[in-house]
Design a protein around this motif. Structure first.
Motif, PDB file in Angstrom:
ATOM      1  N   ARG A 152      50.683  25.082 -35.127  1.00  0.00           N
ATOM      2  CA  ARG A 152      49.720  25.660 -34.629  1.00  0.00           C
ATOM      3  C   ARG A 152      49.047  25.192 -33.324  1.00  0.00           C
ATOM      4  O   ARG A 152      48.594  24.130 -32.982  1.00  0.00           O
ATOM      5  N   THR A 154      46.644  26.179 -31.333  1.00  0.00           N
ATOM      6  CA  THR A 154      45.284  26.043 -30.889  1.00  0.00           C
ATOM      7  C   THR A 154      45.127  24.779 -31.002  1.00  0.00           C
ATOM      8  O   THR A 154      44.132  23.974 -30.132  1.00  0.00           O
ATOM      9  N   THR A 155      45.664  23.796 -32.289  1.00  0.00           N
ATOM     10  CA  THR A 155      45.281  22.417 -32.277  1.00  0.00           C
ATOM     11  C   THR A 155      46.371  21.565 -31.969  1.00  0.00           C
ATOM     12  O   THR A 155      46.476  20.339 -32.210  1.00  0.00           O
ATOM     13  N   GLU A 209      49.476  20.970 -33.436  1.00  0.00           N
ATOM     14  CA  GLU A 209      49.706  20.236 -34.523  1.00  0.00           C
ATOM     15  C   GLU A 209      50.371  20.994 -35.472  1.00  0.00           C
ATOM     16  O   GLU A 209      50.344  22.136 -35.742  1.00  0.00           O
TER      17      GLU A 209
END
Length: 398
Positions: free
Chosen positions: A284, A286-287, A289
């Motif tokens: 992911r 956006t984060t 991780e």
């Protein structure tokens, strides 16, 4: 039957028993054969890819029900007396069946399976999710749906969503794909009303953004105690169907190994997992991780041979572990090998699905069916497709 004269090493080694006949099993058979291990294959049809390999002694059984595998294994062992043989499973529904009847098989086979309660827990997507969430791992928000009354639970999720059966369900998969994407809560409710007529054991998860090339997997063979597992990390290059389907093409991903091997090992150790296992992740962005998607327990993965092709022979590691021997040395292969499922990859390409991640320019693509050293599966598949095409043409002309 084995169609080549085995070497003396090949004759001396105890045979392995493999259950299943698909591309997964074919990769296992070839991996074991490359290490000189004779293989007995139990599958439902001689027309399956693994049954056509030159490396197997094929035994047919009625596999229409998963539980039939237990009886077939017991019957085969009664006809083939000898020491306990390493058993390798390649299909999820057979894992549950064998695990539930392990007491009837352990006198004839070495079963490298987690405890029965662990198998039940990790084969269920909602129970796996609960275990991972309790352990502090990053997983998509998930809701279990068992009836129409549960549809109100979807309001806690943020679309898009993905709908899956909580476990392997033949009746469900006969009507629906193994995963369906819904762009809205109302869309998910509409799909679920139809699905609930077939199954009362479904899960709905928030979609993790990213294309198919952001999906990674860590395949392992884990032993008892604190011994370091044999591990391989790869990533998908293409899936079919797009976004929700199985692996059509994949490659080694050493850049993710430092993050995913310890993470996967820790989770499986906490759950008491031994033997062959794997974990799928999605990156992911956006984060920044890796999100745990779902595990593979007690069997090989669809694309398991990608590890062997790149120097990490996990079926051979499981075989040696079953016999109480040390794990084989890992010999990394350069340039990298790309594994492809020919039918799924062709379907994805025909649908215009581009490969988002550029694989190493010198990587060699290896077809899961076609091998010069083992031509039967590829040649017979070509013959089957030509015969089916001719039959369709005759129908059109008539």
């Amino acid at each position: 039957m084995i169609r080549k004269r085995p070497s003396s090493i090949y004759r001396r080694r105890p045979a392995a028993v493999v259950v299943g006949g698909g591309l997964n099993a074919l990769g296992v058979v070839r991996s074991l054969a490359s290490a000189g291990v004779p293989v007995h294959l139990l599958a439902g049809s001689p027309d399956l890819p693994a049954a056509r390999s030159r490396y197997v002694d094929f035994h047919r059984y009625d596999d229409r029900e998963p539980e039939n595998a237990v009886g077939a294994l017991a019957d085969w062992a009664a006809r083939q007396p000898g020491p306990r043989r390493p058993l390798i499973l390649t299909e999820e529904e057979k894992v549950a069946a064998v695990s539930g009847q392990r007491a009837h098989l352990e006198s004839n086979y070495v079963l490298q399976l987690p405890p029965a309660d662990t198998v039940i827990r990790l084969l269920s997507k909602d129970r796996f999710h609960a275990a991972a969430e309790a352990g502090g791992y990053v997983v998509p928000r998930t809701r279990h749906i068992g009836s129409i009354d549960d549809l109100d639970r979807l309001s806690a999720l943020v679309p898009p969503l993905v709908i899956k059966p909580a476990g392997r369900q033949r009746a469900f998969l006969a009507r629906f794909p193994r995963a369906c994407r819904a762009e809205s809560i109302d869309g998910a409710r509409d799909q679920l009303r139809d699905m609930l007529t077939v199954s009362d054991d479904l899960v709905v998860q928030e979609w993790v953004d990213g294309d198919d090339s952001t999906i990674y997997f860590c395949l392992q063979c884990l032993g008892d105690g604190d011994r370091e597992p044999v591990s391989f990390v790869g990533r998908k290059l293409r899936a079919w169907p797009r976004q929700t389907g199985g692996t059509a093409r994949c490659v080694a991903a050493p850049e993710a190994a430092a993050a995913l091997i310890p993470l996967t090992t820790r989770f499986f150790r906490e759950q008491g997992v031994i033997g062959l296992a794997g974990m799928e992740y999605k990156w992911r962005a956006t984060t920044r991780e890796y999100v745990m998607i779902e595990p593979t327990i007690g069997r090989t993965d669809h694309q398991e041979e990608i590890a062997t092709l790149n120097g990490v022979n996990l079926p051979w590691a499981a075989y040696r572990q079953a016999l109480g021997q040390v794990a084989p040395r890992v010999a990394r292969v350069a340039p990298a090998r790309i594994w492809k499922d020919p039918m799924a990859d062709a379907n994805a390409a025909a649908a215009g699905e581009a490969i988002a991640f550029p694989a190493p320019s010198d990587a060699r693509v290896v077809d899961a069916l076609w091998r010069r050293s083992d031509p039967g599966p590829g040649l017979l598949d070509l013959y089957d497709r030509a015969r089916a095409r001719a039959a369709r043409l005759m129908v059109r002309r008539s």
